[in-house]
Design a protein around this motif. Structure first.
Motif, PDB file in Angstrom:
ATOM      1  N   ASN B  49     -24.820 -60.792  27.085  1.00  0.00           N
ATOM      2  CA  ASN B  49     -25.849 -59.848  27.538  1.00  0.00           C
ATOM      3  C   ASN B  49     -25.405 -58.410  27.319  1.00  0.00           C
ATOM      4  N   LEU B  54     -28.503 -55.891  26.685  1.00  0.00           N
ATOM      5  CA  LEU B  54     -29.462 -56.249  27.718  1.00  0.00           C
ATOM      6  C   LEU B  54     -28.932 -55.851  29.091  1.00  0.00           C
ATOM      7  N   ASP B  55     -27.635 -55.574  29.147  1.00  0.00           N
ATOM      8  CA  ASP B  55     -26.992 -55.288  30.425  1.00  0.00           C
ATOM      9  C   ASP B  55     -25.894 -54.260  30.176  1.00  0.00           C
ATOM     10  N   ASP B  74     -32.161 -47.183  29.595  1.00  0.00           N
ATOM     11  CA  ASP B  74     -32.890 -48.422  29.306  1.00  0.00           C
ATOM     12  C   ASP B  74     -33.673 -48.374  27.995  1.00  0.00           C
ATOM     13  N   ASP B  75     -34.424 -47.272  27.818  1.00  0.00           N
ATOM     14  CA  ASP B  75     -35.289 -47.213  26.650  1.00  0.00           C
ATOM     15  C   ASP B  75     -34.496 -47.076  25.355  1.00  0.00           C
ATOM     16  N   ALA B  78     -33.349 -50.445  24.517  1.00  0.00           N
ATOM     17  CA  ALA B  78     -34.443 -51.214  23.928  1.00  0.00           C
ATOM     18  C   ALA B  78     -34.551 -50.901  22.442  1.00  0.00           C
ATOM     19  N   GLY B  79     -34.375 -49.620  22.103  1.00  0.00           N
ATOM     20  CA  GLY B  79     -34.434 -49.214  20.692  1.00  0.00           C
ATOM     21  C   GLY B  79     -33.315 -49.859  19.884  1.00  0.00           C
ATOM     22  N   ARG B  81     -31.713 -52.694  20.626  1.00  0.00           N
ATOM     23  CA  ARG B  81     -32.026 -54.129  20.520  1.00  0.00           C
ATOM     24  C   ARG B  81     -33.025 -54.379  19.407  1.00  0.00           C
ATOM     25  N   ASN B  82     -33.975 -53.458  19.311  1.00  0.00           N
ATOM     26  CA  ASN B  82     -35.039 -53.639  18.329  1.00  0.00           C
ATOM     27  C   ASN B  82     -34.525 -53.482  16.895  1.00  0.00           C
TER      28      ASN B  82
END
Lengths: 414, 224
Positions: B49, B54-55, B74-75, B78-79, B81-82
């Motif tokens: 994770n 994710l963590d 966080d955002d 997310a970028g 991860r994407n």
């Protein structure tokens, strides 16, 4: 993620759960339908009342006698026998009262009218020729009461459309005779049909020369011995101000009645009547609006409830979306968009439904009351705006909850 | 590619603090294929994770392609991860109501990609399930579902693929096929692959096996 993208994602999600989406929408549909149809009833009754008032003629003042008094006990307003035909004549003089265009005094009573084996109990109004212009009551057939009729106290009547129907059953009443208080009257005319019933509408009425009604049907006299009238309708000249005309009329009447203390008459303007009616129907409309608003509130709670269920049920989906790169804002937007699409759709369908309902009930009789509905354009815009606002307001909490979900926990959610 | 230095992760269960990672340090180079083995409850998933952004670790630092991850919001995560990471899960984690194509397109929706349909189809072709593009997950076999999931992980051309027990729900033949896909992606396209598994036979496909126990690496084997 763009708005168009969010729209696509949410429409797909909604289409996937058709039954649930449909049930959610149903609440909004019912809410908006009731807002539209109830408001249209309120609006309809308001316009109806206003059109009736203006149908009685425009730009009017009503002069009525004040309360009668026996010693120190005051009677009902209008009960005093203080206004006379001579007062009306004085008001009609443009030198005395420049703001006045026409004056129509009237007396009224109820009596049994008999003709050709039929009989009705109806209102008998004694009028002068100007009544037809001031109170907007033209004849459809025959002639109106003439000046000669008034001078000669002729035994003639003009029948309202309903009275003519009831007494003569479709046959022409012109030239026929009717009996009022056991006296013979000749029918010289029939009034144009006004439509509707009640409040000031002149279909169920018999008109006769004012002098004839005063001497043959009624017999009320003033303390000074003049023939009394029930009220005087005054039509203002074009551009005349209500306050000024009221002042002029009051001055003349005080002078004629030799008043020093309180007035023995009251003057009401049509504007006041309209304002009072508007207040009544406005309250009525607001009341209906509140009832409809409650159903919208219930619909909103329904949206919130179903969206919370939906968020819980789709926790894993939210986890997957976050894992592949959805930001909080993306998730928030998706769920808000779902709420908006639902409520917009529900609002649209509700609007059509409400409009249909209001079309259906318009002109129909419900427990003895004929309902008329009007859907004003601003209600349409308002309804859709309210629907979307409801969706957004009740959607924001579930959407925020979805956006805040921890992706790891969400992915593990069973 | 991946540098963990002294990464600690502590979970709070009420008033009790449970240390899950106890100072993990390791380096995984670009283009490597690494397997991580260890008993359940050893903290492998927590490690994955954090590796997958994710963590966040409680302390210590994590650098991904030279970028410090530990301080990101966080955002931003997310970028990353994407764009940089593809996930493959034991339970596939496909959207049940979407077609294979729709599932593969998902990362592109959040990445602002153009020609999504074409790129998703290409990704499906790379893992050999283009003929299932219109099918929903429930209409295809487990092995095919996992291929769709790999296509989803691939579609944004990530530099790292993290696979957490990717064969755990598959029969042995499908497992071999899936592992073969990972090896192909690693050898032919140079994608870094980190594979968590229980099965030695799967782990042996990697160049290096890291053994993980009680929140720490306790040794490694390099395959011949």
């Amino acid at each position: 993620m763009s708005l168009v993208e969010a729209l696509r994602v949410s429409v797909t999600a909604l289409a996937t759960h058709k039954l649930r989406s449909l049930l959610t929408v149903l609440g909004i549909v019912i809410g908006i339908s009731s807002v539209v149809s109830l408001m249209s009833i309120g609006q309809g009754s308001q316009e109806r009342v206003l059109s009736r008032i203006t149908a009685m003629g425009t730009n009017l003042l009503y002069v009525r006698p004040g309360a009668s008094s026996e010693g120190r006990v005051r009677g009902a307003q209008g009960g005093a026998a203080s206004l006379t035909l001579e007062d009306a004549t004085a008001l009609a003089d443009p030198v005395n009262v420049p703001s006045v265009a026409a004056v129509a005094p009237q007396v009224q009573t109820f009596a049994q009218v008999v003709a050709a084996g039929q009989n009705v109990n109806t209102q008998i109004i004694g009028v002068t020729p100007d009544y037809q212009y001031v109170r907007n009551s033209p004849v459809a057939d025959g002639d109106f009461i003439s000046d000669r009729d008034v001078e000669a106290r002729s035994m003639v009547v003009v029948l309202g459309a309903t009275v003519a129907d009831n007494l003569f059953q479709g046959g022409s009443p012109l030239g026929e005779s009717v009996k009022i208080n056991n006296r013979q009257f000749r029918v010289v005319g029939v009034l144009k049909r006004m439509g509707g019933t009640g409040f000031g509408l002149q279909d169920d009425v018999v008109l006769a020369p004012i002098t004839t009604v005063q001497s043959r049907i009624m017999a009320q006299r003033t303390a000074q011995g003049g023939r009394t009238v029930s009220s005087i309708n005054v039509q203002l000249a074009k551009g005349a101000k209500t306050e000024q005309a009221t002042g002029e009329i009051a001055a003349i009447l005080r002078q004629r009645h030799r008043l020093t203390g309180s007035d023995d008459f009251t003057i009401t303007s049509q504007e006041e009547t309209i304002a009072a009616q508007k207040e009544v129907t406005g309250t009525f409309t607001t009341f209906l609006g509140i009832i409809a608003g409650i159903s919208l509130l219930v619909a909103g709670i329904g949206i919130m409830n179903i969206m919370l269920v939906s968020v819980a049920e789709r926790t894993r989906e939210i986890g997957i979306r976050k894992a592949v790169g959805a930001k909080r804002r993306d998730i928030l937007m998706q769920f808000l968009m779902e709420a908006t699409v639902l409520s917009l759709f529900g609002g649209g369908v509700g609007l059509l439904g409400g409009w249909g309902v209001s079309r259906f009930i318009s002109g129909r009789t419900f427990s003895g009351q004929v309902l008329y509905t009007v859907v004003p354009p601003h209600i349409l815009i308002l309804a859709v705006a309210v629907a979307v606002a409801t969706g957004l307001f009740f959607g924001i909490y579930p959407a925020a909850r979805a956006a805040r979900l921890n992706p790891i926990a969400a992915l593990r959610y069973e | 590619m991946i540098t963990f230095s002294n990464v600690v992760k502590v979970y709070k269960m009420g008033s009790i603090e449970v240390p899950v990672l106890r100072g993990v340090s390791c380096t995984i180079s670009k283009g490597e294929m690494v397997a991580i083995m260890g008993p359940s409850g050893s903290g492998k998933s927590t490690l994955m994770n954090i590796m997958g952004c994710l963590d966040q670790p409680t302390s210590g630092t994590y650098q991904l392609e030279g970028q410090e991850i530990t301080r990101l919001k966080d955002d931003d995560l997310a970028g990353i991860r994407n764009k940089k990471i593809g996930f493959v899960f034991q339970t596939f984690n496909l959207l049940p109501w979407a077609s294979a194509l729709g599932n593969v397109e998902l990362p592109l929706i959040y990445g602002g990609g153009v020609q999504r349909r074409r790129r998703a189809l290409e990704a499906l072709e790379r893992v050999g399930v283009a003929h299932r593009a219109r099918h929903r997950p429930s209409e295809i076999s487990g092995g095919e579902q996992q291929r769709v999931a790999i296509a989803r992980a691939l579609v944004n051309n990530p530099s790292l693929i993290l696979a957490d027990e990717p064969t755990g729900n598959l029969d042995s033949r499908s497992s071999e096929e899936i592992v073969a896909i990972f090896r192909g992606l690693n050898r032919e396209e140079g994608i870094t692959i980190v594979l968590v598994t229980h099965e030695r036979s799967i782990a042996e496909n990697a160049r290096r096996i890291l053994h993980f126990r009680d929140g720490l690496f306790e040794g490694e084997e390099v395959m011949a």
